[in-house]
Design an enzyme around this catalytic site. Structure first.
Site, PDB file in Angstrom:
ATOM      1  N   PRO A  27       0.800  -1.226   0.000  1.00 51.92           N
ATOM      2  CA  PRO A  27       0.000   0.000   0.000  1.00 51.92           C
ATOM      3  C   PRO A  27       0.835   1.279   0.000  1.00 51.92           C
ATOM      4  O   PRO A  27       1.880   1.348   0.644  1.00 51.92           O
ATOM      5  CB  PRO A  27      -0.819  -0.106   1.289  1.00 51.92           C
ATOM      6  N   ASN A  28       0.324   2.245  -0.738  1.00 53.93           N
ATOM      7  CA  ASN A  28       0.882   3.602  -0.856  1.00 53.93           C
ATOM      8  C   ASN A  28       2.151   3.662  -1.700  1.00 53.93           C
ATOM      9  O   ASN A  28       2.647   4.755  -1.976  1.00 53.93           O
ATOM     10  CB  ASN A  28       1.149   4.231   0.533  1.00 53.93           C
ATOM     11  N   ARG A  53       5.230  10.810  -2.422  1.00 53.63           N
ATOM     12  CA  ARG A  53       4.964  10.540  -1.014  1.00 53.63           C
ATOM     13  C   ARG A  53       6.251  10.645  -0.192  1.00 53.63           C
ATOM     14  O   ARG A  53       7.199   9.908  -0.451  1.00 53.63           O
ATOM     15  CB  ARG A  53       4.419   9.113  -0.930  1.00 53.63           C
ATOM     16  N   TYR A  62      11.422   8.346   1.018  1.00 55.41           N
ATOM     17  CA  TYR A  62      11.291   7.272   0.013  1.00 55.41           C
ATOM     18  C   TYR A  62      11.907   7.616  -1.345  1.00 55.41           C
ATOM     19  O   TYR A  62      11.914   6.766  -2.236  1.00 55.41           O
ATOM     20  CB  TYR A  62       9.811   6.897  -0.157  1.00 55.41           C
ATOM     21  N   ASN A  99       7.926  -5.711  -1.243  1.00 53.46           N
ATOM     22  CA  ASN A  99       7.921  -4.617  -0.282  1.00 53.46           C
ATOM     23  C   ASN A  99       6.477  -4.501   0.192  1.00 53.46           C
ATOM     24  O   ASN A  99       5.646  -3.880  -0.479  1.00 53.46           O
ATOM     25  CB  ASN A  99       8.380  -3.305  -0.917  1.00 53.46           C
ATOM     26  N   ALA A 125       3.316  -0.939   4.720  1.00 52.44           N
ATOM     27  CA  ALA A 125       2.830  -0.969   6.102  1.00 52.44           C
ATOM     28  C   ALA A 125       2.398  -2.371   6.539  1.00 52.44           C
ATOM     29  O   ALA A 125       2.433  -2.692   7.738  1.00 52.44           O
ATOM     30  CB  ALA A 125       1.672   0.013   6.254  1.00 52.44           C
ATOM     31  N   HIS A 143       4.387  -4.793   8.962  1.00 50.45           N
ATOM     32  CA  HIS A 143       4.364  -4.733  10.416  1.00 50.45           C
ATOM     33  C   HIS A 143       3.073  -5.305  11.010  1.00 50.45           C
ATOM     34  O   HIS A 143       2.934  -5.365  12.220  1.00 50.45           O
ATOM     35  CB  HIS A 143       4.534  -3.270  10.869  1.00 50.45           C
ATOM     36  N   ASP A 160       1.460 -15.712   6.076  1.00 50.99           N
ATOM     37  CA  ASP A 160       1.004 -17.093   5.849  1.00 50.99           C
ATOM     38  C   ASP A 160       0.999 -17.440   4.369  1.00 50.99           C
ATOM     39  O   ASP A 160       1.350 -18.556   3.981  1.00 50.99           O
ATOM     40  CB  ASP A 160      -0.398 -17.293   6.438  1.00 50.99           C
ATOM     41  N   GLU A 170      12.737  -9.600   0.868  1.00 53.70           N
ATOM     42  CA  GLU A 170      11.945  -8.481   1.413  1.00 53.70           C
ATOM     43  C   GLU A 170      12.746  -7.199   1.231  1.00 53.70           C
ATOM     44  O   GLU A 170      13.920  -7.147   1.608  1.00 53.70           O
ATOM     45  CB  GLU A 170      11.691  -8.754   2.906  1.00 53.70           C
ATOM     46  N   HIS A 222      12.824  -2.898   1.669  1.00 56.22           N
ATOM     47  CA  HIS A 222      12.281  -1.624   2.156  1.00 56.22           C
ATOM     48  C   HIS A 222      13.188  -0.506   1.693  1.00 56.22           C
ATOM     49  O   HIS A 222      14.412  -0.584   1.860  1.00 56.22           O
ATOM     50  CB  HIS A 222      12.193  -1.611   3.692  1.00 56.22           C
ATOM     51  N   LEU A 223      12.585   0.524   1.135  1.00 56.41           N
ATOM     52  CA  LEU A 223      13.365   1.668   0.664  1.00 56.41           C
ATOM     53  C   LEU A 223      14.083   2.352   1.828  1.00 56.41           C
ATOM     54  O   LEU A 223      15.262   2.706   1.732  1.00 56.41           O
ATOM     55  CB  LEU A 223      12.437   2.678  -0.019  1.00 56.41           C
ATOM     56  N   SER A 224      13.349   2.527   2.915  1.00 58.24           N
ATOM     57  CA  SER A 224      13.930   3.187   4.089  1.00 58.24           C
ATOM     58  C   SER A 224      14.505   2.119   5.021  1.00 58.24           C
ATOM     59  O   SER A 224      14.186   0.933   4.902  1.00 58.24           O
ATOM     60  CB  SER A 224      12.846   3.993   4.816  1.00 58.24           C
ATOM     61  N   ARG A 276      13.763   3.885  12.227  1.00 52.89           N
ATOM     62  CA  ARG A 276      12.564   4.741  12.216  1.00 52.89           C
ATOM     63  C   ARG A 276      11.738   4.478  13.485  1.00 52.89           C
ATOM     64  O   ARG A 276      12.259   4.026  14.491  1.00 52.89           O
ATOM     65  CB  ARG A 276      11.783   4.478  10.921  1.00 52.89           C
ATOM     66  N   ARG A 327       7.905   0.268  13.336  1.00 50.75           N
ATOM     67  CA  ARG A 327       8.404  -0.227  12.042  1.00 50.75           C
ATOM     68  C   ARG A 327       9.568  -1.208  12.202  1.00 50.75           C
ATOM     69  O   ARG A 327      10.042  -1.780  11.230  1.00 50.75           O
ATOM     70  CB  ARG A 327       8.875   0.937  11.163  1.00 50.75           C
TER      71      ARG A 327
HETATM   72  C1  DQA Z   1       8.438   0.801   3.661  1.00 49.20           C
HETATM   73  C2  DQA Z   1       8.552   0.979   5.170  1.00 49.20           C
HETATM   74  C3  DQA Z   1       7.193   0.792   5.841  1.00 49.20           C
HETATM   75  O1  DQA Z   1       7.315   0.952   7.248  1.00 49.20           O
HETATM   76  C4  DQA Z   1       6.217   1.810   5.324  1.00 49.20           C
HETATM   77  O2  DQA Z   1       4.935   1.598   5.882  1.00 49.20           O
HETATM   78  C5  DQA Z   1       6.149   1.864   3.837  1.00 49.20           C
HETATM   79  C6  DQA Z   1       7.376   1.705   3.064  1.00 49.20           C
HETATM   80  C7  DQA Z   1       9.765   1.122   2.934  1.00 49.20           C
HETATM   81  O3  DQA Z   1       9.874   0.748   1.775  1.00 49.20           O
HETATM   82  O4  DQA Z   1      10.648   1.743   3.515  1.00 49.20           O
HETATM   83  O5  DQA Z   1       5.097   2.135   3.267  1.00 49.20           O
HETATM   84  O6  DQA Z   1       8.119  -0.546   3.388  1.00 49.20           O
END
Ligand code: DQA
Length: 157
Positions: free
Chosen positions: A16-17, A24, A29, A80, A83, A86, A93, A104, A106-108, A113, A117
């Site tokens: 999501p997002n 964003r 990011y 990725n 959210a 978490h 599953d 897996e 994650h950009l950040s 953080r 997270r």
């Molecule tokens: C994220 C880190 C997550 O905590 C966050 O909710 C995201 C992006 C990242 O790519 O850093 O939406 O997965």
């Protein structure tokens, strides 16, 4: 009769997002949009002899459905979960039911953080985790999967 083996396929799933990447919170990011990331992944896949499929959804159930569909169709997954990293036992599953390597991304750097997270429900399901390297994390994940699957000679990114 000759059966040509199917080209290895890697599925990239964005949670999501992430459709808003580039706009964003760019200070966290980055400024690269999702379409650009997906196009580069496909190009790298072409270079490294794998097909790259990409999927983004803001909906947990849709991500679970896509993971289920991927069983027996893909040779590796880059995910990725944003959210849902978490919170989502359902995505965890679904991934547990697969037998292919999972990276897996994650950009950040989720570990530096907010405390909520720091926990990933997927970390111990994934083959590996790449955090904090921005969009390069996706490209490194693809390179790692290509090496794990063993479809192309090993090179650096
Ligand atoms: C994220 C880190 C997550 O905590 C966050 O909710 C995201 C992006 C990242 O790519 O850093 O939406 O997965």
């Amino acid at each position: 009769m000759s059966d040509t083996p199917r080209q290895a396929t890697i599925l990239t799933i964005h949670g999501p997002n992430l459709n808003l990447l580039g706009q964003r919170e760019p200070e966290i990011y980055g400024r690269t949009g999702l379409a650009e990331i997906d196009a580069k992944l496909r190009n790298l896949g072409h270079r490294w002899a794998v097909e790259v499929l990409t999927f983004q959804s803001n909906h947990e159930g849709a991500i679970v459905d896509r993971i289920q569909e991927a069983a027996d169709q893909v040779d590796g997954i880059i995910i990725n979960p944003a959210a849902y990293t978490h919170t989502s036992i359902a995505i965890r599953d679904a991934l547990l039911a697969l037998k292919v390597p999972i990276i897996e991304v994650h950009l950040s750097n989720i570990h530096r953080r907010e405390p909520f997270r720091h926990k990933s429900l997927l970390a111990d399901v994934a083959t590996g985790q790449i955090v904090g390297l921005g969009v390069n994390g996706y490209y490194l994940a693809l390179r790692a999967l290509v090496d794990i699957i063993g479809t192309a000679p090993s090179t650096t990114v």
